[in-house]
Design an enzyme around this catalytic site. Structure first.
Site, PDB file in Angstrom:
ATOM      1  CB  SER A 257      -0.865   0.013   1.256  1.00  0.00           C
ATOM      2  OG  SER A 257      -0.015   0.159   2.377  1.00  0.00           O
ATOM      3  CE  LYS A 258      -0.573   7.268  -3.152  1.00  0.00           C
ATOM      4  NZ  LYS A 258      -1.606   8.200  -3.458  1.00  0.00           N
ATOM      5  NE  ARG A 259      -1.344   3.957   7.023  1.00  0.00           N
ATOM      6  CZ  ARG A 259      -1.811   2.969   7.785  1.00  0.00           C
ATOM      7  NH1 ARG A 259      -1.009   2.296   8.564  1.00  0.00           N
ATOM      8  NH2 ARG A 259      -3.084   2.669   7.783  1.00  0.00           N
ATOM      9  CD  GLN A 262       3.908   7.910   2.498  1.00  0.00           C
ATOM     10  OE1 GLN A 262       3.026   7.650   3.315  1.00  0.00           O
ATOM     11  NE2 GLN A 262       3.674   8.583   1.401  1.00  0.00           N
TER      12      GLN A 262
END
Ligand code: GLU
Length: 505
Positions: A257-259, A262
């Site tokens: 996922s995007k999170r 990061q």
């Protein structure tokens, strides 16, 4: 290829974020299919969602793909016969095609307010029915609808999904997928601001741009039937549809996922192409790595250059199973590709890395260093750890640094002295001139090679680990090596006098 049309593929990113390896993989597969079929690769920017638009994203995308070597034949930056290649410049085209669908009875304007839609949803949820549009405006006659539109009534356009029967769509990798039509909603294809949504815009573009193969992420599988239906509603021949596998987190548990992406950045890894470049990965290494995330030639070939991929890649060998992101594989491939480069090519790539790290590097010197570190690099940036010391003018160390393991200061000094005596007469210090005399000395003296070479290494380089020692000394140069050894002798002599010759810490 089952499809006899000229091969035209497109990569159609939305400039809503950074270029990650998922987009890079799609672009790569597009590129390979185009190149191996003497077809065209088109870059189309899907930028109609102005709310999600990220400034600079298109530029990062173009730079990232170019850096990877995945070059397109038509696109917003270079033009082409089917432009414009930015969807924001094609609004009227989509409106024209939406109108065609309305006129042919495959779509209808929907005047329901968002309040009404929410109320319908709530009611459906209460009755444990999957939320969907209840079809109120399907019943509005075409004339009435036209009049209301002409009067400026706010509306969206919905696709009129058949309510009976089933639809079968075909994905090259996954085969036939059949869905009961009643499970499908009347999807919105044009928003109330007049902008077409992906469903309509991408299909219209793919058709007008004569796309033969649609290669895209598997997040489009749920709406794939709608897309096929749109083609059929227009009476167009469908492209070959290909939905690629999803990427899982490195742990293999759950989708990337995007999170998660990061979080990864904090561990020194990244799934973003630009970051990978900054971390010292080669485009060749990344290409090799991502090529195998969803495809394989057989069960053993793993080294691929872009040219080999153009030769060997085969859409029929795509694997629909999710692929876990494995960064040790990336390191492995990157190392392989670093070792595959010529010295000149690798030196060209290392020079800016040395300079960025503050080393006074020039290409001549880097060319000398390259052969002795090439085998040891995983990323380009590793050159600093392996060879950054070669750019230091001076070395400094504590006396203890010059004492070999298991020996006392006096014995270490004796060894250092002998090194100086052996090397002093040599006009230059290199593997060819110095290694044999030093090995003879090890033999004669009875000390271990590790002890003798350790002292020589530490004293002349200031490092405990270096590339092959004599090659390293050659780069440092005879005069500097001698100067450092003599200086080290001074340090150790002083220390021996203070601490006593037999002192062992
Ligand atoms: N703009 C869509 C995306 O970025 C493109 C999907 C496609 O390739 O059709 O996900």
């Amino acid at each position: 290829m089952t499809n006899q049309k000229p091969v035209r593929v497109r990569f159609a990113p939305s400039p809503t974020g950074r270029v990650h390896l998922g987009s890079a993989r799609t672009a790569l597969y597009d590129y390979l299919v185009a190149r191996q079929n003497e077809g065209q690769f088109i870059l189309r920017i899907e930028d109609t969602d102005r709310k999600r638009y990220v400034e600079g994203a298109e530029e990062e995308l173009i730079n990232g793909l170019k850096w990877l070597g995945v070059q397109w034949d038509e696109g917003p930056d270079i033009g082409g016969p089917y432009g414009p290649y930015r969807q924001s410049e094609r609004k009227e085209i989509y409106q024209e095609y939406a109108q065609k669908l309305i006129d042919s009875g495959h779509a209808y304007p929907c005047f329901c307010t968002s309040e009404r839609i929410s109320a319908v949803r709530e009611e459906q949820q209460k009755n444990k029915i999957n939320p969907h549009y209840d079809g109120l405006c399907r019943k509005v006659s075409l004339e009435e609808a036209k009049e209301r539109v002409a009067n400026g009534e706010r509306h969206v356009v919905r696709f009129k999904t058949p309510k009976d029967g089933a639809t079968t769509v075909t994905d090259l990798v996954r085969g036939d997928i059949t869905i009961e039509n009643k499970q499908l909603d009347d999807a919105i294809i044009v928003k109330s601001d007049g902008w077409a949504l992906y469903h309509l815009a991408a299909m219209v573009d793919d058709h007008l741009m004569k796309i033969s193969h649609v290669i895209r992420g598997s997040e489009w599988l749920p709406t794939f039937p709608l897309h096929s239906m749109l083609y059929r509603a227009f009476g167009w021949e469908e492209p070959i549809w290909i939905h690629l596998s999803v990427f899982l987190k490195p742990s293999g548990k759950g989708k990337m996922s995007k999170r998660e992406a990061q979080e990864l950045n904090k561990t020194g890894h990244s799934i973003f192409v630009q970051d990978m470049e900054e971390l010292g990965y080669l485009p060749e290494g990344i290409i090799n790595w991502i090529s195998l995330m969803g495809w394989s030639l057989d069960d053993h070939t793993e080294f691929f250059s872009l040219d080999n991929l153009i030769r060997d890649f085969d859409l029929n060998r795509l694997n629909p199973s999710p692929a876990a992101i494995n960064f040790s594989k990336l390191d492995h491939f990157n190392g392989l590709h670093i070792r595959n480069l010529s010295i000149d090519d690798l030196a060209d790539r290392l020079l800016p890395v040395f300079i960025k790290a503050g080393c006074q590097a020039d290409l001549d010197k880097v060319k000398k260093i390259t052969p002795i570190i090439q085998e040891r690099l995983v990323t380009l940036d590793d050159c600093i750890e392996k060879a950054g010391f070669l750019f230091k003018d001076e070395v400094s160390y504590a006396p203890e640094f010059l004492i070999a393991k298991g020996l006392d200061p006096a014995t270490s000094l004796e060894i250092l002295n002998n090194c100086i005596e052996i090397l002093k007469p040599l006009p230059e210090i290199s593997a060819a001139t110095a290694e044999q005399p030093m090995r003879d000395y090890v033999e004669r003296s009875g000390y271990k090679a590790g002890q003798v070479f350790g002292i020589l290494r530490n004293a002349s380089t200031g490092q405990t680990v270096t590339p092959p020692l004599f090659e390293t000394l050659e780069i440092i140069g005879r005069d500097k090596v001698m100067e450092r050894l003599i200086n080290a002798r001074g340090i150790l002599t002083k220390y021996t006098k203070i601490e006593g010759p037999g002192f062992i810490k």
